[in-house]
Design an enzyme around this catalytic site. Structure first.
Site, PDB file in Angstrom:
ATOM      1  N   GLU A 243       0.824  -1.207   0.000  1.00 46.95           N
ATOM      2  CA  GLU A 243       0.000   0.000   0.000  1.00 46.95           C
ATOM      3  C   GLU A 243       0.860   1.260   0.000  1.00 46.95           C
ATOM      4  O   GLU A 243       0.588   2.224  -0.733  1.00 46.95           O
ATOM      5  CB  GLU A 243      -0.923   0.009   1.216  1.00 46.95           C
ATOM      6  CG  GLU A 243      -1.821   1.251   1.280  1.00 46.95           C
ATOM      7  CD  GLU A 243      -2.722   1.284   2.494  1.00 46.95           C
ATOM      8  OE1 GLU A 243      -3.402   2.306   2.688  1.00 46.95           O
ATOM      9  OE2 GLU A 243      -2.739   0.287   3.260  1.00 46.95           O
ATOM     10  N   GLY A 341      -2.365  33.338 -11.571  1.00 52.22           N
ATOM     11  CA  GLY A 341      -3.776  33.351 -11.206  1.00 52.22           C
ATOM     12  C   GLY A 341      -4.553  32.186 -11.786  1.00 52.22           C
ATOM     13  O   GLY A 341      -5.527  31.713 -11.179  1.00 52.22           O
ATOM     14  N   THR A 366       0.497   7.982   8.338  1.00 56.19           N
ATOM     15  CA  THR A 366       0.980   9.360   8.237  1.00 56.19           C
ATOM     16  C   THR A 366       2.508   9.405   8.133  1.00 56.19           C
ATOM     17  O   THR A 366       3.206   8.457   8.498  1.00 56.19           O
ATOM     18  CB  THR A 366       0.555  10.173   9.469  1.00 56.19           C
ATOM     19  OG1 THR A 366       1.216   9.632  10.626  1.00 56.19           O
ATOM     20  CG2 THR A 366      -0.949  10.136   9.666  1.00 56.19           C
TER      21      THR A 366
END
Length: 388
Positions: A243, A341, A366
């Protein structure tokens, strides 16, 4: 073509899969991003093309190819700019189906794995809990055996495919007195009485249904136990290597997509009489970004090769995810800046890409957890071994 890892057959697969995605998936992405889930027809199409059977044995409808086909599958999914769609696909095939492949009984494989390969059933993996996060061993869900059934109580959260899947691979405590050896894995049918799901609203990965699940005295047939009772924790840990490497590959692929998009934009965008790719400060920034992406990609390929050869690469996969997801976030952040932008506008890909990428250092362990795992290996010389 990187001939160290990819053959002509690999590249032919890449071309056909890329064409399939453009024809069958891309026209629907905006709809799925808005509605928050993926229409069922596409799962069947993936199944018909064999895309859900890349790592599954032939006797269960798969084609059992080497892991570099999986790499191509992951990379091309990242490049259609829907982290949610990509996650739904690989969570089904490489989270739920991996446990069916490795730990399920023959009867369970016939019931769940075969239709999963064919795209008739969708699965999810349920480990994370509201109070546990990355602390797998600290889960509170219980599955107490009574006669020929287990009674499941508890909750799970942040589950990809958690609302619309047909079955769930659920981790729960069968022995609450043992922190690590008391966890077991089960297949749970979606229609089971006492099971409920709530859709979660996320920052990114909008196309995938992410759910919080509650189990209230859910009855699980004893034959739905995966592998041996009490072996759930090592089963989970064993597959975390795959994973985490998957998430590392995803990271370098989306960073590559962002970089390519930014470079093409800079060639076309003119300011102060010349295209943006002629400004030295921007050119050198691109050089730095490209170097980071290349380093991640080549490292990840080398670890895929080792995993494909049967090595247990828990340290290397943790390093892959730790650094690749960090670099992907940084590269995509800088790529958005290159667009000025326009990078902040939803009609351009960078805004969604930035949101989707941010889950990388969180999901599947994490970065903080990964650092401690790596520290244990490097500093404390801890050895992790596969469960099977």
């Amino acid at each position: 073509m990187n001939s160290m890892y990819f053959t002509e057959e690999h590249e032919a697969f890449r071309s056909s899969f890329k064409e399939f995605l453009q024809k069958e998936v891309v026209p629907h992405i905006e709809k799925w991003e808005k509605q928050g889930f993926i229409d069922r027809f596409i799962w069947k199409k993936f199944g018909e093309m064999g895309y859900f059977g890349l790592s599954t044995p032939e006797e269960y409808g798969g084609i059992n190819l080497d892991l570099f086909y999986t790499v191509i599958f992951l990379e091309e999914l990242q490049k259609i700019n829907s982290g949610g769609f990509a996650a739904a696909m690989w969570a089904h095939e490489y989270l739920a189906m991996t446990h069916l492949n490795k730990e399920a009984s023959e009867a369970t494989k016939q019931k769940y794995l075969l239709p999963s390969v064919e795209g008739d059933m969708v699965g999810c993996l349920c480990i994370t809990e509201p109070f546990g996060g990355s602390d797998v061993a600290g889960m509170r869900s219980t599955a107490i055996k009574k006669g020929d059934k287990y009674i499941l109580n508890g909750s799970k959260t942040f589950i990809t495919n958690g609302v619309y899947s047909d079955y769930l691979i659920v981790a729960a405590k069968t022995d609450a007195s043992d922190k690590y050896k008391g966890i077991s894995l089960f297949v749970v049918d979606r229609e089971s009485k006492g099971l409920s799901a709530t859709m979660l609203d996320k920052l990114g990965w909008k196309a995938s249904d992410t759910g919080e699940l509650a189990f209230d005295n859910v009855e699980i047939p004893a034959e739905n136990l995966l592998g041996e009772e009490g072996k759930g924790f090592p089963y989970i840990m064993q597959h975390f290597a795959l994973e985490r490497l998957i998430m590392g590959v995803n990271a370098h692929a989306r960073a590559e997509f962002a970089l390519d998009y930014a470079v093409n934009y800079m060639k076309e965008r003119v300011a102060f009489g010349k295209s943006l790719d002629k400004f030295q400060a921007l050119r050198h920034k691109i050089a730095e970004m490209a170097s980071q992406v290349d380093m991640c990609r080549e490292y990840n390929y080398s670890i895929v090769k080792r995993l494909n050869d049967g090595q247990y690469v828990v340290k290397e996969a943790s390093m892959s995810k730790l650094l690749s997801t960090k670099i992907a976030d940084e590269v995509i952040y800088d790529a958005l800046q290159m667009l000025g932008g326009y990078g902040y506008m939803e009609e351009y890909p960078m805004a969604r890409l930035l949101r989707d990428s941010r889950l990388g250092p969180i999901g599947g362990g994490t970065s903080e957890i990964l650092k401690e795992i790596i520290a244990k290996i490097v500093i404390d010389h801890k050895e992790y071994k596969p469960a099977t």
